[in-house]
Scaffold this active site. Structure first.
Site, mmCIF file in Angstrom:
data_model
loop_
_atom_site.group_PDB
_atom_site.id
_atom_site.type_symbol
_atom_site.label_atom_id
_atom_site.label_comp_id
_atom_site.label_asym_id
_atom_site.label_seq_id
_atom_site.Cartn_x
_atom_site.Cartn_y
_atom_site.Cartn_z
ATOM 1 N N ASN A 12 58.913 31.972 5.431
ATOM 2 C CA ASN A 12 59.032 30.551 5.105
ATOM 3 C C ASN A 12 58.550 29.715 6.273
ATOM 4 O OD1 ASN A 12 60.432 31.005 2.624
ATOM 5 N ND2 ASN A 12 62.354 31.197 3.729
ATOM 6 N N ASN A 185 77.838 37.955 8.598
ATOM 7 C CA ASN A 185 78.675 37.094 9.438
ATOM 8 C C ASN A 185 80.018 36.887 8.738
ATOM 9 O OD1 ASN A 185 78.328 35.071 7.468
ATOM 10 N ND2 ASN A 185 76.672 34.068 8.600
ATOM 11 N N GLY A 226 81.972 37.816 19.315
ATOM 12 C CA GLY A 226 81.478 39.179 19.339
ATOM 13 C C GLY A 226 81.329 39.802 17.971
ATOM 14 N N ASP A 247 71.030 25.274 18.778
ATOM 15 C CA ASP A 247 70.559 25.434 17.399
ATOM 16 C C ASP A 247 70.878 26.858 16.944
ATOM 17 O OD1 ASP A 247 69.193 25.647 15.007
ATOM 18 O OD2 ASP A 247 67.238 25.099 15.808
ATOM 19 N N ALA A 250 68.422 30.656 13.777
ATOM 20 C CA ALA A 250 67.930 32.029 13.630
ATOM 21 C C ALA A 250 68.756 33.048 14.412
ATOM 22 C CB ALA A 250 66.474 32.090 14.087
ATOM 23 N N ALA A 251 69.966 32.697 14.766
ATOM 24 C CA ALA A 251 70.772 33.600 15.598
ATOM 25 C C ALA A 251 71.030 34.927 14.898
ATOM 26 C CB ALA A 251 72.096 32.935 15.964
ATOM 27 N N GLY A 252 71.383 34.882 13.613
ATOM 28 C CA GLY A 252 71.653 36.114 12.878
ATOM 29 C C GLY A 252 70.416 36.975 12.738
ATOM 30 N N ARG A 286 68.194 27.516 22.308
ATOM 31 C CA ARG A 286 66.883 26.878 22.169
ATOM 32 C C ARG A 286 66.704 26.381 20.740
ATOM 33 N NH1 ARG A 286 63.794 32.253 24.546
ATOM 34 N NH2 ARG A 286 64.657 32.178 26.660
ATOM 35 N N GLY A 288 64.780 25.744 17.103
ATOM 36 C CA GLY A 288 63.790 26.442 16.301
ATOM 37 C C GLY A 288 64.254 27.826 15.898
#
Length: 307
Positions: A12, A185, A226, A247, A250-252, A286, A288
């Site tokens: 995407n 999560n 954790g 932000d 996109a951490a996961g 960061r 994005g």
């Protein structure tokens, strides 16, 4: 070259607006900053793995619009093999409209576009790529039939499967019984099990339910608190890293891509989770999605310097 990791998933273009607060129903707000960034859960995870130095290929679809070449080119830039990404004529590439509030929390609306047309037949076309991989990664932004086909191919060839169950939706026991690593999560594991996860103990209880349904290992992600890891052999926790959140988009995906990289590289599970926690933590500092993800050198420096 045969990739170690194969990702079957979505691509995407993320259209991101920063806002002070979320709007009420019917309300119009002025945002502050705008960012356009290649994304999609599948592409994000492939990108994360590629940027960390893994050998990875992506199977997916883009449209024939102005976003297509940017989406594919961004993956190529970090070494992802993109020959299995098909461009569909007359279709739009997927987009995600993302708002990020002052606390760094996001809300996302996805228009799947060409991702919607990733069929079992389209996946089967690349069976030889999946067959020789060390790990398959899938998510739920593509049609369930495509997910099931990719997983079935992997299991037939004894390739371990890592599933990120996002966006959350009900999953059949037949699919869960083929998953080696499930990485939900707190919200997703709650939706999958009906157990509200608020701490490590409730995470363990929810994970146990998923093990009963056939999953081999559940990694319940709890942000900076954790990860609770539950398998048939053992249960343990891996602490997170406390960082200043900018932000969380996109951490996961960064976590999943890093976990796959570590596992495919031969790391033990606990060390792999610790590494993935660090990559996820760096990513949220960061703005994005793909552009926020760290390199291997950045991650190793962060781990060494963390106190």
């Amino acid at each position: 070259m045969q990739p170690d990791i194969v990702v079957v998933g979505s691509l995407n273009m993320d259209l991101i607006v920063r806002i002070d607060r979320r709007p009420a129903k019917g309300e119009t707000l002025l945002g502050t900053d705008f960012l356009m960034s290649p994304g999609g859960k599948g592409a994000n995870q492939a990108y994360a793995a590629g940027k960390l130095g893994a050998s990875v290929a992506m199977i997916g679809h883009v449209g024939d619009d102005l976003f297509a070449d940017q989406l594919v080119g961004n993956l190529r830039a970090v070494g992802v093999e993109t020959r299995c990404i098909d461009k569909l004529q007359g279709q739009a590439s997927g987009i995600a409209m993302i708002t990020i509030d002052a606390e760094g929390e996001n809300s996302i609306i996805v228009a799947p576009g060409a991702n919607r047309l990733l069929t079992p037949e389209a996946v089967r076309k690349y069976e030889s790529v999946i067959r020789n991989a060390k790990l398959l990664m899938v998510q739920l932004e593509i049609p369930p039939e495509a997910v099931a086909e990719a997983v079935s191919i992997a299991r037939a060839h004894r390739v371990p499967v890592l599933l990120d169950p996002a966006p959350a939706r009900p999953l059949e026991d037949e699919l869960l019984g083929q998953i080696d690593y499930l990485v939900p999560n707190e919200n997703e594991i709650g939706q999958l099990t009906g157990i509200k996860v608020t701490n490590a103990e409730t995470a363990r209880l929810a994970a146990a339910v998923l093990l009963e349904r056939g999953v081999r290992t559940v990694l319940a992600k709890r942000g900076e608190s954790g990860v609770v890891v539950v398998s048939r052999e053992r249960t343990f926790e891996v602490p997170g890293y406390k960082v200043e959140t900018v932000d969380t988009t996109a951490a996961g995906d960064a976590f999943a891509g890093a976990l796959a990289t570590a596992l495919a590289g031969g790391k033990e599970l606990e060390d792999a989770v610790r590494f993935a926690n660090a990559v996820g933590a760096l990513t949220v500092t960061r703005p994005g999605a793909q552009n926020a993800m760290p390199t291997l050198a950045e991650t190793e420096t962060f781990i060494r310097g963390y106190h």
